[in-house]
Write a protein that holds these residues in place. Structure first.
Motif, PDB file in Angstrom:
ATOM      1  N   ALA A 179      39.616  39.441  34.366  1.00  0.00           N
ATOM      2  CA  ALA A 179      38.903  39.481  33.091  1.00  0.00           C
ATOM      3  C   ALA A 179      39.653  38.688  32.018  1.00  0.00           C
ATOM      4  O   ALA A 179      39.058  37.957  31.229  1.00  0.00           O
ATOM      5  CB  ALA A 179      38.708  40.931  32.646  1.00  0.00           C
ATOM      6  N   SER A 180      40.965  38.832  32.009  1.00  0.00           N
ATOM      7  CA  SER A 180      41.831  38.107  31.078  1.00  0.00           C
ATOM      8  C   SER A 180      43.259  38.282  31.573  1.00  0.00           C
ATOM      9  O   SER A 180      43.546  39.224  32.326  1.00  0.00           O
ATOM     10  CB  SER A 180      41.697  38.650  29.654  1.00  0.00           C
ATOM     11  N   ASP A 183      44.311  41.815  30.724  1.00  0.00           N
ATOM     12  CA  ASP A 183      43.744  42.838  31.598  1.00  0.00           C
ATOM     13  C   ASP A 183      44.442  42.852  32.948  1.00  0.00           C
ATOM     14  O   ASP A 183      44.668  43.920  33.537  1.00  0.00           O
ATOM     15  CB  ASP A 183      42.247  42.604  31.787  1.00  0.00           C
ATOM     16  N   ASP A 184      44.774  41.665  33.461  1.00  0.00           N
ATOM     17  CA  ASP A 184      45.447  41.607  34.755  1.00  0.00           C
ATOM     18  C   ASP A 184      46.869  42.160  34.667  1.00  0.00           C
ATOM     19  O   ASP A 184      47.363  42.760  35.626  1.00  0.00           O
ATOM     20  CB  ASP A 184      45.462  40.168  35.281  1.00  0.00           C
ATOM     21  N   GLU A 185      47.532  41.971  33.529  1.00  0.00           N
ATOM     22  CA  GLU A 185      48.862  42.568  33.345  1.00  0.00           C
ATOM     23  C   GLU A 185      48.769  44.090  33.351  1.00  0.00           C
ATOM     24  O   GLU A 185      49.629  44.777  33.919  1.00  0.00           O
ATOM     25  CB  GLU A 185      49.487  42.079  32.035  1.00  0.00           C
ATOM     26  N   VAL A 186      47.724  44.626  32.725  1.00  0.00           N
ATOM     27  CA  VAL A 186      47.521  46.076  32.746  1.00  0.00           C
ATOM     28  C   VAL A 186      47.309  46.551  34.184  1.00  0.00           C
ATOM     29  O   VAL A 186      47.879  47.563  34.619  1.00  0.00           O
ATOM     30  CB  VAL A 186      46.321  46.471  31.867  1.00  0.00           C
ATOM     31  N   ALA A 187      46.495  45.809  34.939  1.00  0.00           N
ATOM     32  CA  ALA A 187      46.232  46.184  36.324  1.00  0.00           C
ATOM     33  C   ALA A 187      47.495  46.114  37.171  1.00  0.00           C
ATOM     34  O   ALA A 187      47.733  46.972  38.037  1.00  0.00           O
ATOM     35  CB  ALA A 187      45.152  45.283  36.913  1.00  0.00           C
ATOM     36  N   SER A 237      37.815  25.510  41.798  1.00  0.00           N
ATOM     37  CA  SER A 237      38.709  26.205  40.883  1.00  0.00           C
ATOM     38  C   SER A 237      38.228  27.626  40.595  1.00  0.00           C
ATOM     39  O   SER A 237      37.033  27.854  40.388  1.00  0.00           O
ATOM     40  CB  SER A 237      38.798  25.435  39.560  1.00  0.00           C
ATOM     41  N   PRO A 238      39.166  28.581  40.522  1.00  0.00           N
ATOM     42  CA  PRO A 238      38.800  29.924  40.073  1.00  0.00           C
ATOM     43  C   PRO A 238      38.856  30.082  38.556  1.00  0.00           C
ATOM     44  O   PRO A 238      38.642  31.178  38.046  1.00  0.00           O
ATOM     45  CB  PRO A 238      39.881  30.794  40.741  1.00  0.00           C
ATOM     46  N   PHE A 239      39.145  28.984  37.853  1.00  0.00           N
ATOM     47  CA  PHE A 239      39.359  29.053  36.408  1.00  0.00           C
ATOM     48  C   PHE A 239      38.258  28.314  35.646  1.00  0.00           C
ATOM     49  O   PHE A 239      37.651  27.374  36.153  1.00  0.00           O
ATOM     50  CB  PHE A 239      40.710  28.434  36.044  1.00  0.00           C
ATOM     51  N   ASP A 240      38.068  28.714  34.385  1.00  0.00           N
ATOM     52  CA  ASP A 240      37.120  28.030  33.512  1.00  0.00           C
ATOM     53  C   ASP A 240      37.734  26.798  32.855  1.00  0.00           C
ATOM     54  O   ASP A 240      37.002  25.913  32.401  1.00  0.00           O
ATOM     55  CB  ASP A 240      36.627  28.975  32.409  1.00  0.00           C
ATOM     56  N   ASP A 241      39.058  26.747  32.783  1.00  0.00           N
ATOM     57  CA  ASP A 241      39.715  25.685  32.035  1.00  0.00           C
ATOM     58  C   ASP A 241      40.334  24.599  32.912  1.00  0.00           C
ATOM     59  O   ASP A 241      41.098  23.769  32.431  1.00  0.00           O
ATOM     60  CB  ASP A 241      40.785  26.284  31.117  1.00  0.00           C
ATOM     61  N   ALA A 242      40.020  24.598  34.197  1.00  0.00           N
ATOM     62  CA  ALA A 242      40.567  23.582  35.101  1.00  0.00           C
ATOM     63  C   ALA A 242      39.623  23.414  36.282  1.00  0.00           C
ATOM     64  O   ALA A 242      39.039  24.386  36.766  1.00  0.00           O
ATOM     65  CB  ALA A 242      41.964  23.978  35.591  1.00  0.00           C
ATOM     66  N   THR A 243      39.480  22.186  36.736  1.00  0.00           N
ATOM     67  CA  THR A 243      38.685  21.918  37.929  1.00  0.00           C
ATOM     68  C   THR A 243      39.570  22.008  39.164  1.00  0.00           C
ATOM     69  O   THR A 243      40.805  22.050  39.071  1.00  0.00           O
ATOM     70  CB  THR A 243      38.064  20.520  37.871  1.00  0.00           C
ATOM     71  N   GLY A 244      38.942  21.999  40.325  1.00  0.00           N
ATOM     72  CA  GLY A 244      39.727  21.954  41.555  1.00  0.00           C
ATOM     73  C   GLY A 244      40.608  20.720  41.606  1.00  0.00           C
ATOM     74  O   GLY A 244      41.763  20.789  42.037  1.00  0.00           O
ATOM     75  N   ALA A 245      40.073  19.585  41.142  1.00  0.00           N
ATOM     76  CA  ALA A 245      40.861  18.361  41.133  1.00  0.00           C
ATOM     77  C   ALA A 245      42.083  18.501  40.238  1.00  0.00           C
ATOM     78  O   ALA A 245      43.172  18.013  40.567  1.00  0.00           O
ATOM     79  CB  ALA A 245      39.993  17.191  40.680  1.00  0.00           C
TER      80      ALA A 245
END
Length: 383
Positions: A179-180, A183-187, A237-245
């Motif tokens: 989620a962010s 959030d992942d640090e909390v998890a 890519s699993p991210f919104d701010d980077a492509t697979g390339a």
């Protein structure tokens, strides 16, 4: 248009629709990811028919590239890999009351356990086997996994079964929500807390795993002994701010169709259902036998394009179940010409990530939804 432009270029008996899977690109991606997270081991997810790429050939390529194990979703998929000759460790974690735990135990499949009823069912069905179990704690994703209240009892019962020789208590694991970062640090903190509770009960897990593609690449503290790579291994890519390339990955799948009809039409011609599209001027329309039954997102139609001879052409009108129409203008397009829906993007064609943006979804969905009538072919330069 002249009559000969309505004739075939002579592409032979090429299938109407194909998905070409580049196994060499897939192996490169696996090696890139494995090097990134080393010394953690690499598990490759081949669920959902390997995200639409074909489970058996992808599983073999993953192991050839150095993956130590494979993640399927359920027991039937694991048994299919065993029947295909795959002997590497397999991990299945989504179960129902009718799941065949006896077959899983006999086939040496590692089993994720999220609740006491699953553990009891495994123990009852195991026969003479001693299956390895991975206990899952819910760290905030709110899918399967034991709650904080259920976790101590699940650990105690698993330890009892382990000491009785009924199962091997092999791992503790969970799944992040992505989620962010916060959030992942909390998890991650909740996972550590669960491990402390388990240690207080006397559990000593040989293996811990939490990270999938996103955390595996950007959250080193979540890697533990193993990272479960899914979509990143397929070059997306699993991210919104980077492509697979951007991440040094290469998209593995290319989806193509062959033009099946070409016609010249005047200005104002309505195209496809509902006439949501009308031609602005005299133009050429090319019919492509790829539709939403093949994985073309209907919602993406107004924004999307496909490429022919390296040039993109917009989709004209609504995506139908079996076909789309492209407005190719004055381009010399003929029956039999190859149309690329998406590919690596190296020849000007759209990528699966672009289609995801057009459809307001993720690249995982674009590749996984490619339908079964799209013929899979495999490119492999290995001897």
């Amino acid at each position: 248009m002249s009559a000969d432009r309505n004739e075939s270029r002579g592409h032979g008996l090429a299938p109407l629709r194909t998905a070409t899977v580049d196994l060499d690109a897939f192996r490169r991606n696996v090696r890139t990811l494995a090097e990134l997270v080393s010394p953690a081991e690499t598990m490759i997810a081949v669920k959902a028919d390997a995200y639409g790429h074909g489970m058996v050939p992808i599983a073999r390529a993953a192991l050839e590239a150095g993956a130590s194990s494979l993640a399927v979703l359920d027991i039937p998929a694991a048994l299919a890999l065993r029947a295909a000759g795959v002997t590497a460790p397999l991990f299945a974690w989504l179960h129902g009351p009718s799941s065949d735990f006896a077959a899983a135990a006999a086939a040496d499949v590692d089993l994720g356990v999220s609740a006491l009823w699953q553990l009891e069912a495994i123990v009852a069905a195991r026969g003479g086997s001693r299956p390895r179990v991975h206990l899952k704690v819910d760290t905030g994703l709110s899918r399967n996994g034991a709650t904080v209240e259920q976790w101590p009892g699940l650990v105690r019962r698993a330890l009892q079964a382990h000491r009785a020789g009924e199962v091997v208590l092999h791992a503790a694991w969970s799944h992040l929500a992505d989620a962010s970062p916060e959030d992942d640090e909390v998890a991650l903190g909740r996972f550590h807390a669960a491990l402390e509770v388990a240690a207080g009960e006397g559990a000593d897990f040989p293996l811990l795993h939490l990270a999938a593609s996103s955390a595996g690449m950007r959250m080193p503290a979540a890697r533990f002994g193993l990272v479960r790579f899914g979509i990143a291994a397929y070059g997306i890519s699993p991210f919104d701010d980077a492509t697979g390339a951007d991440l040094g990955l290469v998209p593995v799948m290319t989806v193509q169709g062959a033009v099946s009809s070409v016609k010249r039409v005047p200005a104002g011609t309505g195209v496809s259902y509902g006439f949501a599209y009308r031609t602005e001027g005299e133009t050429t329309l090319a019919l492509v036998p790829l539709g939403y039954a093949d994985g073309v997102p209907r919602v993406a139609g107004p924004s999307a394009s496909m490429s022919i001879h390296g040039k993109r052409h917009r989709i004209a009108g609504r995506v139908a179940m079996d076909q789309v129409v492209l407005d190719v203008g004055e381009a010399d397009v003929r029956v039999g010409d190859i149309v690329t829906m998406f590919g690596p993007g190296e020849k000007g064609e759209p990528t699966a990530e672009e289609w995801a943006a057009w459809a307001k979804t993720i690249g995982d969905e674009i590749v996984a939804r490619v339908g079964p009538r799209v013929q899979r072919t495999y490119r492999d330069d290995r001897p």
